[in-house]
Design an enzyme around this catalytic site. Structure first.
Site, mmCIF file in Angstrom:
data_model
loop_
_atom_site.group_PDB
_atom_site.id
_atom_site.type_symbol
_atom_site.label_atom_id
_atom_site.label_comp_id
_atom_site.label_asym_id
_atom_site.label_seq_id
_atom_site.Cartn_x
_atom_site.Cartn_y
_atom_site.Cartn_z
ATOM 1 N NE ARG A 49 23.114 20.386 -2.077
ATOM 2 C CZ ARG A 49 22.144 21.295 -2.147
ATOM 3 N NH1 ARG A 49 21.063 21.060 -2.869
ATOM 4 N NH2 ARG A 49 22.253 22.423 -1.484
ATOM 5 C CG ASP B 85 24.945 19.676 14.569
ATOM 6 O OD1 ASP B 85 23.864 19.912 15.123
ATOM 7 O OD2 ASP B 85 25.564 18.590 14.685
ATOM 8 C CG ASP C 53 28.851 25.269 15.244
ATOM 9 O OD1 ASP C 53 29.214 24.909 16.378
ATOM 10 O OD2 ASP C 53 28.392 26.397 14.998
#
Length: 385
Positions: A27, A84, A344
């Site tokens: 996804r 990430d 992140d």
């Protein structure tokens, strides 16, 4: 390329043939990761004798749970195909294991299939490739996996005032960058264009954020360690930090201004596949980039900076509101409750946070090992059982 010592290629490589576990988020990004794996990645892996087991993540933190309990000796590397955020999950899952010191040295590989893909873009840059996006970036990173070369990577250890400890492989952002990241989430199907759209929307209603920023610059840690370091909850010891309820040590630098547009701690060169945020080069071992923009910058200048960032030319404007410092540790304390943190690219509670860089904790598939100024011998990755 490395501001502290220049490139240094490593002879450390994955074996041939090798076995890898591929963790893929179906996804992520535009939702085409599985299709891209079958069309762009799998054929190259077969030719290069990289034998893989493919595992699709089903929910948030699924990858974190999997690697926390996985028998890592079965694999020569863990391959993360998403954005990430999934690599963030994997690294934190490894650091939560009882055998974290060995687990975190399991080689990692980033294959871009998310929105920002900053870590993959950074590895692409370190490996000498031209800046590319989308399928071209995926092809380059797959090629690096097939070439098998490894490079060491820094890790950022973070502590919050509520007692949370976590680890970052890429960045901590507060203010403008974090707002754009989160507010553009609804446009993730647009890919990396979502960040451009989010930037324009946030510029239309530019905010400032109050907080206290302090940092330990490069060179400031050589001879001074706190007498009462912060307590750690597993993982490497943060020898440069004191508890958050104490003032920072006297040899730290405290930024006098307390009104910011953004603060960004960045371990790597890119903040997105087309955002060359740190053109000064790859950080040496134990160092991270710190950027902050003080209040008072105009919308026009901020727009110019972000547009120039694609080619890494934003520093050429010499904007007096934009400050860059290479650091080894930092502390950021929000004062007015405004703004959010992202680590992140993942949302974190907005509260006082501090961090320290730990040198060369991880091994990453890359084209060249450039980290220098090491604080001891480089540890090789663990061998499979």
């Amino acid at each position: 390329m490395d501001p502290a010592g220049g490139p240094r290629c490593s002879p450390v490589q994955l074996p041939r043939p090798c076995r890898v576990l591929v963790l893929l988020n179906p996804r992520g990004g535009k939702g085409k990761a599985l299709q891209l794996f079958r069309s762009h990645v799998q054929p190259q892996l077969v030719k290069a004798e990289v034998f893989f087991t493919l595992l699709l993540t089903e929910r948030r933190n699924h990858a974190r749970e999997l690697v926390r309990h996985e028998e890592l000796g079965r694999w020569d590397a863990l391959v993360v195909m998403s954005g990430d955020g999934l690599m963030h999950e994997v690294v934190n899952g490894l650091m939560e294991r009882p055998d974290w010191e060995t687990a975190i040295r399991k080689p990692l590989c980033s294959l871009p299939a998310g929105s920002a893909n900053a870590l993959a873009a950074s590895v692409n840059y370190y490996s000498g490739y031209q800046q590319v996006t989308n399928e071209e970036l995926l092809t380059n990173c797959t090629r690096l996996l097939c070439h098998r070369q490894l490079a060491p990577m820094n890790l950022l250890s973070l502590q919050t005032v509520s007692g949370l400890r976590l680890f970052s492989v890429l960045s901590l952002a507060w203010g403008f960058v974090a707002d754009v990241d989160l507010e553009s989430e609804k446009y993730r199907r647009l890919g990396d264009i979502r960040f451009t759209l989010g930037t324009f929307l946030r510029l239309a209603s530019l905010r400032t954020y109050q907080g206290q920023l302090a940092y330990l610059p490069v060179g400031g840690a050589a001879s001074r360690m706190p007498s009462s370091p912060a307590l750690d909850q597993g993982g490497p010891v943060n020898t440069l930090l004191v508890p958050l309820d104490q003032p920072v040590p006297a040899h730290w630098t405290v930024v006098p201004e307390q009104d910011f547009v953004l603060v960004l701690v960045l371990l790597h060169s890119h903040l997105g596949s087309d955002m060359f945020t740190a053109p000064m080069g790859r950080c040496a071992a134990g160092i991270t980039h710190l950027f902050y923009v003080r209040a008072g910058v105009s919308r026009v200048m901020l727009l110019r900076l972000f547009l120039a960032m694609e080619k890494g030319r934003h520093m050429e404007y010499n904007c007096p509101h934009l400050v860059y410092v290479p650091v080894v540790a930092f502390r950021l304390e929000p004062k007015d409750g405004r703004g959010v943190f992202t680590v992140d690219g993942e949302l974190m509670v907005s509260e006082a946070v501090q961090g320290q860089v730990h040198p060369d904790c991880c091994w990453m598939v890359s084209g060249c090992a450039e980290s220098s100024s090491r604080q001891g011998p480089l540890r090789t990755p663990p061998q499979p059982l």
